[in-house]
Design an enzyme around this catalytic site. Structure first.
Site, PDB file in Angstrom:
ATOM      1  N   GLY A   7       0.841  -1.196   0.000  1.00  0.00           N
ATOM      2  CA  GLY A   7       0.000   0.000   0.000  1.00  0.00           C
ATOM      3  C   GLY A   7       0.876   1.246   0.000  1.00  0.00           C
ATOM      4  O   GLY A   7       1.898   1.295   0.696  1.00  0.00           O
ATOM      5  N   ALA A   8       0.481   2.228  -0.796  1.00  0.00           N
ATOM      6  CA  ALA A   8       1.195   3.519  -0.792  1.00  0.00           C
ATOM      7  C   ALA A   8       0.179   4.615  -0.510  1.00  0.00           C
ATOM      8  O   ALA A   8       0.105   5.631  -1.198  1.00  0.00           O
ATOM      9  CB  ALA A   8       1.913   3.742  -2.109  1.00  0.00           C
ATOM     10  N   GLY A   9      -0.649   4.360   0.519  1.00  0.00           N
ATOM     11  CA  GLY A   9      -1.626   5.359   0.960  1.00  0.00           C
ATOM     12  C   GLY A   9      -0.960   6.309   1.949  1.00  0.00           C
ATOM     13  O   GLY A   9       0.239   6.614   1.824  1.00  0.00           O
ATOM     14  N   ASN A 103      -4.078   0.003  12.831  1.00  0.00           N
ATOM     15  CA  ASN A 103      -4.632   0.208  14.166  1.00  0.00           C
ATOM     16  C   ASN A 103      -5.389  -1.047  14.584  1.00  0.00           C
ATOM     17  O   ASN A 103      -5.851  -1.817  13.743  1.00  0.00           O
ATOM     18  CB  ASN A 103      -5.580   1.403  14.165  1.00  0.00           C
ATOM     19  N   LYS A 186      -1.691   2.047  22.400  1.00  0.00           N
ATOM     20  CA  LYS A 186      -2.070   2.826  21.216  1.00  0.00           C
ATOM     21  C   LYS A 186      -3.547   2.593  20.912  1.00  0.00           C
ATOM     22  O   LYS A 186      -4.280   3.510  20.538  1.00  0.00           O
ATOM     23  CB  LYS A 186      -1.188   2.410  20.031  1.00  0.00           C
ATOM     24  N   GLU A 269     -12.909   1.630   9.753  1.00  0.00           N
ATOM     25  CA  GLU A 269     -12.575   0.340  10.392  1.00  0.00           C
ATOM     26  C   GLU A 269     -13.386   0.186  11.685  1.00  0.00           C
ATOM     27  O   GLU A 269     -12.822  -0.005  12.762  1.00  0.00           O
ATOM     28  CB  GLU A 269     -11.070   0.309  10.679  1.00  0.00           C
TER      29      GLU A 269
HETATM   30  N1  LIG Z   1      -3.743   7.867   8.406  1.00  0.00           N
HETATM   31  C1  LIG Z   1      -3.269   7.953   9.642  1.00  0.00           C
HETATM   32  O1  LIG Z   1      -2.982   9.065  10.123  1.00  0.00           O
HETATM   33  C2  LIG Z   1      -3.064   6.722  10.459  1.00  0.00           C
HETATM   34  C3  LIG Z   1      -3.555   5.490  10.065  1.00  0.00           C
HETATM   35  N2  LIG Z   1      -3.299   4.384  10.843  1.00  0.00           N
HETATM   36  C4  LIG Z   1      -3.790   3.073  10.451  1.00  0.00           C
HETATM   37  O2  LIG Z   1      -3.018   2.650   9.343  1.00  0.00           O
HETATM   38  C5  LIG Z   1      -3.775   1.806   8.461  1.00  0.00           C
HETATM   39  C6  LIG Z   1      -3.733   2.390   7.064  1.00  0.00           C
HETATM   40  O3  LIG Z   1      -4.328   3.675   7.095  1.00  0.00           O
HETATM   41  P1  LIG Z   1      -4.101   4.775   5.966  1.00  0.00           P
HETATM   42  O4  LIG Z   1      -2.712   4.781   5.488  1.00  0.00           O
HETATM   43  O5  LIG Z   1      -4.693   6.024   6.509  1.00  0.00           O
HETATM   44  O6  LIG Z   1      -5.041   4.212   4.807  1.00  0.00           O
HETATM   45  P2  LIG Z   1      -5.085   4.611   3.261  1.00  0.00           P
HETATM   46  O7  LIG Z   1      -6.440   4.268   2.792  1.00  0.00           O
HETATM   47  O8  LIG Z   1      -4.578   5.991   3.053  1.00  0.00           O
HETATM   48  O9  LIG Z   1      -4.030   3.622   2.619  1.00  0.00           O
HETATM   49  C7  LIG Z   1      -4.238   2.244   2.537  1.00  0.00           C
HETATM   50  C8  LIG Z   1      -3.629   1.798   1.244  1.00  0.00           C
HETATM   51  O10 LIG Z   1      -3.645   0.369   1.196  1.00  0.00           O
HETATM   52  C9  LIG Z   1      -3.773   0.040  -0.142  1.00  0.00           C
HETATM   53  N3  LIG Z   1      -4.206  -1.346  -0.346  1.00  0.00           N
HETATM   54  C10 LIG Z   1      -5.289  -1.974   0.144  1.00  0.00           C
HETATM   55  N4  LIG Z   1      -5.345  -3.232  -0.299  1.00  0.00           N
HETATM   56  C11 LIG Z   1      -4.276  -3.395  -1.117  1.00  0.00           C
HETATM   57  C12 LIG Z   1      -3.797  -4.468  -1.909  1.00  0.00           C
HETATM   58  N5  LIG Z   1      -4.432  -5.649  -1.961  1.00  0.00           N
HETATM   59  N6  LIG Z   1      -2.681  -4.289  -2.638  1.00  0.00           N
HETATM   60  C13 LIG Z   1      -2.030  -3.103  -2.619  1.00  0.00           C
HETATM   61  N7  LIG Z   1      -2.437  -2.032  -1.892  1.00  0.00           N
HETATM   62  C14 LIG Z   1      -3.548  -2.186  -1.147  1.00  0.00           C
HETATM   63  C15 LIG Z   1      -4.808   1.007  -0.685  1.00  0.00           C
HETATM   64  O11 LIG Z   1      -4.652   1.052  -2.064  1.00  0.00           O
HETATM   65  P3  LIG Z   1      -5.704   1.668  -3.108  1.00  0.00           P
HETATM   66  O12 LIG Z   1      -5.249   3.084  -3.256  1.00  0.00           O
HETATM   67  O13 LIG Z   1      -5.484   0.837  -4.311  1.00  0.00           O
HETATM   68  O14 LIG Z   1      -7.063   1.528  -2.489  1.00  0.00           O
HETATM   69  C16 LIG Z   1      -4.418   2.297   0.032  1.00  0.00           C
HETATM   70  O15 LIG Z   1      -3.574   3.098  -0.748  1.00  0.00           O
HETATM   71  C17 LIG Z   1      -5.162   1.739   9.086  1.00  0.00           C
HETATM   72  O16 LIG Z   1      -5.287   0.596   9.881  1.00  0.00           O
HETATM   73  C18 LIG Z   1      -5.229   3.008   9.952  1.00  0.00           C
HETATM   74  O17 LIG Z   1      -6.145   2.869  11.027  1.00  0.00           O
HETATM   75  C19 LIG Z   1      -2.513   4.445  11.949  1.00  0.00           C
HETATM   76  C20 LIG Z   1      -1.995   5.634  12.363  1.00  0.00           C
HETATM   77  C21 LIG Z   1      -2.286   6.870  11.710  1.00  0.00           C
HETATM   78  C1  LIG Z   2      -3.447   7.786  17.237  1.00  0.00           C
HETATM   79  C2  LIG Z   2      -3.601   8.452  15.890  1.00  0.00           C
HETATM   80  C3  LIG Z   2      -4.453   9.663  16.069  1.00  0.00           C
HETATM   81  C4  LIG Z   2      -2.225   8.921  15.465  1.00  0.00           C
HETATM   82  O1  LIG Z   2      -1.428   7.894  15.082  1.00  0.00           O
HETATM   83  C5  LIG Z   2      -4.116   7.452  14.894  1.00  0.00           C
HETATM   84  O2  LIG Z   2      -3.645   6.336  14.900  1.00  0.00           O
HETATM   85  C6  LIG Z   2      -5.162   7.720  13.895  1.00  0.00           C
HETATM   86  O3  LIG Z   2      -5.563   8.869  13.702  1.00  0.00           O
HETATM   87  O4  LIG Z   2      -5.617   6.743  13.259  1.00  0.00           O
END
Ligand SMILES: NC(=O)C1=CN([C@@H]2O[C@H](COP(=O)(O)OP(=O)(O)OC[C@H]3O[C@@H](n4cnc5c(N)ncnc54)[C@H](OP(=O)(O)O)[C@@H]3O)[C@@H](O)[C@H]2O)C=CC1
Ligand SMILES: CC(C)(CO)C(=O)C(=O)O
Length: 307
Positions: A7-9, A103, A186, A269
Protein backbone atom coordinates in the site's frame (compact mmCIF):
# COMPACT_ATOMS: atom_id res chain seq x y z
CA UNK A 1 17.48 -5.56 3.26
CA UNK A 2 14.61 -5.77 0.77
CA UNK A 3 11.48 -4.06 2.06
CA UNK A 4 8.05 -4.51 0.49
CA UNK A 5 5.61 -1.79 1.55
CA UNK A 6 2.07 -3.03 0.99
CA UNK A 7 0.00 0.00 0.00
CA UNK A 8 1.20 3.52 -0.79
CA UNK A 9 -1.63 5.36 0.96
CA UNK A 10 -1.22 7.76 3.88
CA UNK A 11 1.04 5.78 6.19
CA UNK A 12 2.57 3.35 3.67
CA UNK A 13 3.39 6.25 1.38
CA UNK A 14 4.81 8.28 4.24
CA UNK A 15 7.01 5.74 6.03
CA UNK A 16 7.89 3.82 2.86
CA UNK A 17 8.72 7.12 1.16
CA UNK A 18 11.01 8.20 3.99
CA UNK A 19 12.85 4.86 3.79
CA UNK A 20 13.21 5.21 0.03
CA UNK A 21 14.39 8.80 0.40
CA UNK A 22 17.13 7.50 2.73
CA UNK A 23 18.29 5.03 0.09
CA UNK A 24 16.75 1.86 1.53
CA UNK A 25 15.75 -0.94 -0.88
CA UNK A 26 12.00 -0.28 -0.95
CA UNK A 27 9.33 -1.56 -3.36
CA UNK A 28 5.65 -0.58 -3.06
CA UNK A 29 3.04 -3.26 -3.71
CA UNK A 30 0.18 -1.29 -5.24
CA UNK A 31 -2.98 -1.73 -7.26
CA UNK A 32 -3.19 -0.48 -10.86
CA UNK A 33 -4.58 3.01 -10.16
CA UNK A 34 -1.91 3.85 -7.58
CA UNK A 35 0.78 2.31 -9.80
CA UNK A 36 -0.23 4.73 -12.58
CA UNK A 37 -0.24 7.72 -10.23
CA UNK A 38 3.20 6.91 -8.83
CA UNK A 39 4.64 6.35 -12.30
CA UNK A 40 3.36 9.66 -13.62
CA UNK A 41 3.51 12.06 -10.66
CA UNK A 42 5.94 10.23 -8.36
CA UNK A 43 5.36 9.71 -4.64
CA UNK A 44 4.69 13.19 -3.32
CA UNK A 45 5.02 13.81 0.43
CA UNK A 46 3.96 17.16 1.89
CA UNK A 47 5.09 17.36 5.46
CA UNK A 48 6.03 19.80 8.23
CA UNK A 49 9.13 17.60 8.52
CA UNK A 50 10.13 18.28 4.90
CA UNK A 51 8.47 17.90 1.50
CA UNK A 52 9.82 15.44 -1.02
CA UNK A 53 8.85 14.08 -4.43
CA UNK A 54 10.24 10.64 -5.17
CA UNK A 55 10.17 10.20 -8.91
CA UNK A 56 9.08 6.80 -10.25
CA UNK A 57 9.37 4.89 -6.97
CA UNK A 58 9.80 1.12 -7.45
CA UNK A 59 6.37 -0.53 -7.57
CA UNK A 60 5.02 -3.99 -8.25
CA UNK A 61 1.48 -5.27 -8.76
CA UNK A 62 0.30 -8.51 -7.20
CA UNK A 63 0.27 -10.58 -10.39
CA UNK A 64 3.94 -9.68 -11.03
CA UNK A 65 5.16 -10.33 -7.49
CA UNK A 66 7.61 -13.25 -7.55
CA UNK A 67 10.58 -12.36 -5.29
CA UNK A 68 10.77 -13.00 -1.57
CA UNK A 69 11.36 -9.95 0.63
CA UNK A 70 13.10 -9.63 4.01
CA UNK A 71 10.45 -7.30 5.42
CA UNK A 72 6.80 -6.72 4.55
CA UNK A 73 5.57 -3.40 5.94
CA UNK A 74 1.81 -3.73 5.90
CA UNK A 75 -0.16 -0.50 5.59
CA UNK A 76 -3.61 -1.41 4.28
CA UNK A 77 -6.87 -0.70 6.11
CA UNK A 78 -8.37 -3.61 8.10
CA UNK A 79 -11.25 -4.11 5.65
CA UNK A 80 -8.67 -4.72 2.86
CA UNK A 81 -6.60 -7.18 4.88
CA UNK A 82 -7.81 -10.40 3.25
CA UNK A 83 -7.25 -9.03 -0.23
CA UNK A 84 -3.87 -7.59 0.74
CA UNK A 85 -2.79 -10.96 2.16
CA UNK A 86 -3.59 -12.63 -1.18
CA UNK A 87 -1.62 -9.89 -2.93
CA UNK A 88 1.60 -10.07 -0.89
CA UNK A 89 1.64 -13.80 0.01
CA UNK A 90 4.11 -14.59 -2.79
CA UNK A 91 6.67 -12.26 -1.20
CA UNK A 92 6.73 -14.17 2.11
CA UNK A 93 9.50 -16.73 2.45
CA UNK A 94 10.77 -18.68 5.47
CA UNK A 95 12.78 -15.69 6.75
CA UNK A 96 10.38 -12.86 5.96
CA UNK A 97 9.29 -10.61 8.83
CA UNK A 98 5.85 -8.99 8.48
CA UNK A 99 5.38 -5.67 10.31
CA UNK A 100 1.74 -4.58 10.42
CA UNK A 101 1.04 -0.90 11.04
CA UNK A 102 -2.75 -1.17 11.20
CA UNK A 103 -4.63 0.21 14.17
CA UNK A 104 -6.29 -2.42 16.39
CA UNK A 105 -5.12 -5.96 17.20
CA UNK A 106 -7.22 -8.55 15.40
CA UNK A 107 -5.08 -8.47 12.26
CA UNK A 108 -2.38 -10.30 14.25
CA UNK A 109 -4.63 -13.39 14.49
CA UNK A 110 -5.39 -13.27 10.76
CA UNK A 111 -1.70 -12.89 9.81
CA UNK A 112 -0.62 -15.62 12.27
CA UNK A 113 -3.18 -18.04 10.82
CA UNK A 114 -1.99 -17.43 7.27
CA UNK A 115 1.80 -17.05 7.66
CA UNK A 116 2.66 -18.52 11.08
CA UNK A 117 3.19 -16.52 14.26
CA UNK A 118 6.98 -16.61 13.89
CA UNK A 119 6.79 -14.39 10.79
CA UNK A 120 4.56 -11.71 12.31
CA UNK A 121 6.12 -8.99 14.44
CA UNK A 122 4.16 -6.48 16.46
CA UNK A 123 4.05 -3.01 14.97
CA UNK A 124 2.40 0.37 15.25
CA UNK A 125 2.74 3.90 14.03
CA UNK A 126 1.63 7.23 15.41
CA UNK A 127 1.16 9.92 12.80
CA UNK A 128 -1.62 12.08 11.40
CA UNK A 129 -1.48 11.64 7.65
CA UNK A 130 -3.88 11.49 4.75
CA UNK A 131 -3.92 10.94 1.00
CA UNK A 132 -5.16 14.22 -0.46
CA UNK A 133 -7.49 14.73 -3.42
CA UNK A 134 -4.33 15.32 -5.47
CA UNK A 135 -3.21 11.87 -4.27
CA UNK A 136 -0.32 13.35 -2.35
CA UNK A 137 0.66 12.02 1.07
CA UNK A 138 0.01 14.88 3.46
CA UNK A 139 1.34 14.79 7.00
CA UNK A 140 -0.94 17.00 9.08
CA UNK A 141 1.22 17.48 12.20
CA UNK A 142 4.96 17.07 12.87
CA UNK A 143 4.40 14.12 15.28
CA UNK A 144 5.61 10.80 13.87
CA UNK A 145 6.68 7.46 15.32
CA UNK A 146 6.89 3.86 14.22
CA UNK A 147 7.71 0.88 16.47
CA UNK A 148 8.25 -2.80 15.81
CA UNK A 149 9.34 -5.73 17.91
CA UNK A 150 9.14 -9.41 18.69
CA UNK A 151 5.87 -10.13 20.42
CA UNK A 152 7.67 -12.05 23.21
CA UNK A 153 9.80 -8.95 23.93
CA UNK A 154 13.15 -10.38 22.81
CA UNK A 155 15.52 -8.07 20.96
CA UNK A 156 16.23 -10.54 18.14
CA UNK A 157 18.85 -10.22 15.42
CA UNK A 158 16.16 -9.57 12.82
CA UNK A 159 14.65 -6.75 14.88
CA UNK A 160 18.12 -5.22 15.37
CA UNK A 161 18.69 -5.37 11.59
CA UNK A 162 15.29 -3.81 10.85
CA UNK A 163 15.97 -1.13 13.44
CA UNK A 164 19.27 -0.23 11.81
CA UNK A 165 17.60 0.10 8.41
CA UNK A 166 14.57 2.02 9.69
CA UNK A 167 16.33 4.36 12.14
CA UNK A 168 18.57 5.77 9.47
CA UNK A 169 15.53 6.70 7.35
CA UNK A 170 12.69 7.53 9.72
CA UNK A 171 12.78 10.01 12.57
CA UNK A 172 10.92 8.34 15.44
CA UNK A 173 11.63 4.72 14.47
CA UNK A 174 12.11 2.49 17.53
CA UNK A 175 12.62 -1.19 18.23
CA UNK A 176 10.34 -2.04 21.13
CA UNK A 177 10.88 -4.73 23.76
CA UNK A 178 7.27 -4.35 24.88
CA UNK A 179 5.39 -4.10 21.61
CA UNK A 180 2.20 -5.88 22.76
CA UNK A 181 1.80 -3.41 25.62
CA UNK A 182 2.59 -0.56 23.22
CA UNK A 183 -0.02 -1.78 20.73
CA UNK A 184 -2.65 -2.06 23.44
CA UNK A 185 -1.89 1.43 24.73
CA UNK A 186 -2.07 2.83 21.22
CA UNK A 187 -5.39 1.02 20.73
CA UNK A 188 -6.83 2.41 23.96
CA UNK A 189 -5.86 5.94 22.94
CA UNK A 190 -6.83 5.65 19.29
CA UNK A 191 -10.18 3.96 19.91
CA UNK A 192 -11.09 6.63 22.48
CA UNK A 193 -10.08 9.40 20.09
CA UNK A 194 -11.73 7.80 17.06
CA UNK A 195 -14.96 6.94 18.89
CA UNK A 196 -15.27 10.44 20.40
CA UNK A 197 -14.28 12.61 17.44
CA UNK A 198 -16.31 10.49 14.99
CA UNK A 199 -19.41 10.48 17.19
CA UNK A 200 -19.24 14.18 18.04
CA UNK A 201 -18.05 15.19 14.53
CA UNK A 202 -15.58 17.49 16.24
CA UNK A 203 -11.96 17.91 17.30
CA UNK A 204 -10.84 17.20 20.86
CA UNK A 205 -10.78 20.94 21.61
CA UNK A 206 -14.36 21.43 20.45
CA UNK A 207 -15.60 18.38 22.36
CA UNK A 208 -13.90 19.67 25.53
CA UNK A 209 -15.59 23.05 25.02
CA UNK A 210 -19.06 21.45 24.86
CA UNK A 211 -21.18 20.80 27.98
CA UNK A 212 -20.40 17.27 29.15
CA UNK A 213 -17.64 16.93 26.55
CA UNK A 214 -14.77 16.40 28.97
CA UNK A 215 -16.74 13.79 30.93
CA UNK A 216 -17.59 11.98 27.72
CA UNK A 217 -13.96 11.87 26.53
CA UNK A 218 -12.61 10.76 29.89
CA UNK A 219 -15.47 8.29 30.31
CA UNK A 220 -14.67 6.59 27.03
CA UNK A 221 -10.99 6.51 27.96
CA UNK A 222 -11.93 4.80 31.25
CA UNK A 223 -13.96 2.19 29.38
CA UNK A 224 -11.24 1.37 26.85
CA UNK A 225 -8.58 1.35 29.59
CA UNK A 226 -10.64 -1.15 31.59
CA UNK A 227 -10.84 -3.47 28.59
CA UNK A 228 -7.07 -3.33 28.19
CA UNK A 229 -6.61 -4.03 31.89
CA UNK A 230 -9.02 -6.98 31.76
CA UNK A 231 -7.04 -8.28 28.76
CA UNK A 232 -3.78 -8.22 30.74
CA UNK A 233 -2.36 -4.93 29.42
CA UNK A 234 -3.17 -2.18 31.93
CA UNK A 235 -2.28 1.12 30.26
CA UNK A 236 0.17 3.38 32.06
CA UNK A 237 3.46 3.37 30.16
CA UNK A 238 5.21 6.59 29.04
CA UNK A 239 3.47 6.63 25.63
CA UNK A 240 0.07 6.35 27.27
CA UNK A 241 0.75 9.06 29.82
CA UNK A 242 1.87 11.37 27.02
CA UNK A 243 -1.06 10.76 24.68
CA UNK A 244 -3.63 10.85 27.48
CA UNK A 245 -2.80 14.54 27.81
CA UNK A 246 -3.84 14.96 24.17
CA UNK A 247 -7.40 14.05 25.10
CA UNK A 248 -7.66 16.83 27.65
CA UNK A 249 -5.85 19.69 25.90
CA UNK A 250 -8.13 22.71 25.59
CA UNK A 251 -8.33 24.00 22.02
CA UNK A 252 -6.64 20.91 20.57
CA UNK A 253 -7.39 20.49 16.85
CA UNK A 254 -6.66 16.75 17.14
CA UNK A 255 -8.98 14.27 15.43
CA UNK A 256 -8.57 10.61 14.45
CA UNK A 257 -7.96 9.33 10.93
CA UNK A 258 -11.35 7.60 11.27
CA UNK A 259 -13.09 10.95 11.64
CA UNK A 260 -11.22 12.33 8.62
CA UNK A 261 -12.39 9.27 6.65
CA UNK A 262 -16.01 9.87 7.70
CA UNK A 263 -15.79 13.51 6.59
CA UNK A 264 -14.50 12.32 3.22
CA UNK A 265 -17.32 9.72 2.96
CA UNK A 266 -14.79 6.85 2.99
CA UNK A 267 -15.14 3.40 4.58
CA UNK A 268 -14.07 3.10 8.22
CA UNK A 269 -12.58 0.34 10.39
CA UNK A 270 -15.56 0.28 12.77
CA UNK A 271 -15.37 -3.41 13.60
CA UNK A 272 -11.59 -3.60 13.76
CA UNK A 273 -11.00 -0.53 15.92
CA UNK A 274 -14.18 -0.36 18.06
CA UNK A 275 -16.27 -3.54 17.52
CA UNK A 276 -13.43 -5.91 18.40
CA UNK A 277 -12.67 -3.89 21.53
CA UNK A 278 -16.32 -4.13 22.60
CA UNK A 279 -16.28 -7.90 22.01
CA UNK A 280 -13.25 -8.22 24.29
CA UNK A 281 -14.89 -5.95 26.88
CA UNK A 282 -18.11 -7.98 26.78
CA UNK A 283 -16.16 -11.20 27.30
CA UNK A 284 -14.64 -9.64 30.43
CA UNK A 285 -18.02 -8.17 31.50
CA UNK A 286 -16.78 -4.55 31.39
CA UNK A 287 -19.70 -2.07 31.20
CA UNK A 288 -19.28 0.01 28.01
CA UNK A 289 -22.22 2.42 27.66
CA UNK A 290 -20.30 5.21 25.88
CA UNK A 291 -18.22 3.04 23.57
CA UNK A 292 -21.37 1.16 22.55
CA UNK A 293 -23.10 4.39 21.46
CA UNK A 294 -20.05 5.30 19.36
CA UNK A 295 -20.07 1.85 17.76
CA UNK A 296 -23.77 2.06 16.91
CA UNK A 297 -23.05 5.43 15.32
CA UNK A 298 -20.21 4.00 13.21
CA UNK A 299 -22.31 1.05 12.06
CA UNK A 300 -25.16 3.40 11.15
CA UNK A 301 -22.68 5.46 9.11
CA UNK A 302 -21.55 2.30 7.33
CA UNK A 303 -25.17 1.34 6.59
CA UNK A 304 -25.98 4.82 5.30
CA UNK A 305 -22.86 4.80 3.13
CA UNK A 306 -23.77 1.44 1.61
CA UNK A 307 -27.10 3.01 0.55
N1 LIG B 1 -3.74 7.87 8.41
C1 LIG B 1 -3.27 7.95 9.64
O1 LIG B 1 -2.98 9.06 10.12
C2 LIG B 1 -3.06 6.72 10.46
C3 LIG B 1 -3.55 5.49 10.06
N2 LIG B 1 -3.30 4.38 10.84
C4 LIG B 1 -3.79 3.07 10.45
O2 LIG B 1 -3.02 2.65 9.34
C5 LIG B 1 -3.78 1.81 8.46
C6 LIG B 1 -3.73 2.39 7.06
O3 LIG B 1 -4.33 3.67 7.10
P1 LIG B 1 -4.10 4.77 5.97
O4 LIG B 1 -2.71 4.78 5.49
O5 LIG B 1 -4.69 6.02 6.51
O6 LIG B 1 -5.04 4.21 4.81
P2 LIG B 1 -5.09 4.61 3.26
O7 LIG B 1 -6.44 4.27 2.79
O8 LIG B 1 -4.58 5.99 3.05
O9 LIG B 1 -4.03 3.62 2.62
C7 LIG B 1 -4.24 2.24 2.54
C8 LIG B 1 -3.63 1.80 1.24
O10 LIG B 1 -3.64 0.37 1.20
C9 LIG B 1 -3.77 0.04 -0.14
N3 LIG B 1 -4.21 -1.35 -0.35
C10 LIG B 1 -5.29 -1.97 0.14
N4 LIG B 1 -5.35 -3.23 -0.30
C11 LIG B 1 -4.28 -3.39 -1.12
C12 LIG B 1 -3.80 -4.47 -1.91
N5 LIG B 1 -4.43 -5.65 -1.96
N6 LIG B 1 -2.68 -4.29 -2.64
C13 LIG B 1 -2.03 -3.10 -2.62
N7 LIG B 1 -2.44 -2.03 -1.89
C14 LIG B 1 -3.55 -2.19 -1.15
C15 LIG B 1 -4.81 1.01 -0.68
O11 LIG B 1 -4.65 1.05 -2.06
P3 LIG B 1 -5.70 1.67 -3.11
O12 LIG B 1 -5.25 3.08 -3.26
O13 LIG B 1 -5.48 0.84 -4.31
O14 LIG B 1 -7.06 1.53 -2.49
C16 LIG B 1 -4.42 2.30 0.03
O15 LIG B 1 -3.57 3.10 -0.75
C17 LIG B 1 -5.16 1.74 9.09
O16 LIG B 1 -5.29 0.60 9.88
C18 LIG B 1 -5.23 3.01 9.95
O17 LIG B 1 -6.14 2.87 11.03
C19 LIG B 1 -2.51 4.45 11.95
C20 LIG B 1 -1.99 5.63 12.36
C21 LIG B 1 -2.29 6.87 11.71
C1 LIG C 1 -3.45 7.79 17.24
C2 LIG C 1 -3.60 8.45 15.89
C3 LIG C 1 -4.45 9.66 16.07
C4 LIG C 1 -2.23 8.92 15.46
O1 LIG C 1 -1.43 7.89 15.08
C5 LIG C 1 -4.12 7.45 14.89
O2 LIG C 1 -3.65 6.34 14.90
C6 LIG C 1 -5.16 7.72 13.89
O3 LIG C 1 -5.56 8.87 13.70
O4 LIG C 1 -5.62 6.74 13.26
Amino acid sequence: MRILVVGAGAIGGYFGGRLLQAGRDVTFLVRPRRAGELASAGLVIKSPNGDVTLKAPPTVEADKLKDKFDVVLLSCKAFDLDDAIKSFAAAVGPDTAIIPMLNGMKHLDTLDARFGKERVLGGLCAIAATLSEKREVVQLQPMQAISYGERDGKLSDRVRAIDEAFKSGIVGATASQNIMQDMWEKWVFLSSLAASTSLMRASVGNILAAPGGRDFLLGILDETSEIATASGYPPGGPFFERVKGNLTTEGSPMTASMFRDIKAGLPVEADHVVGDLIARGDAAKVPLPKLRIAYTHLKAYEKQRAG
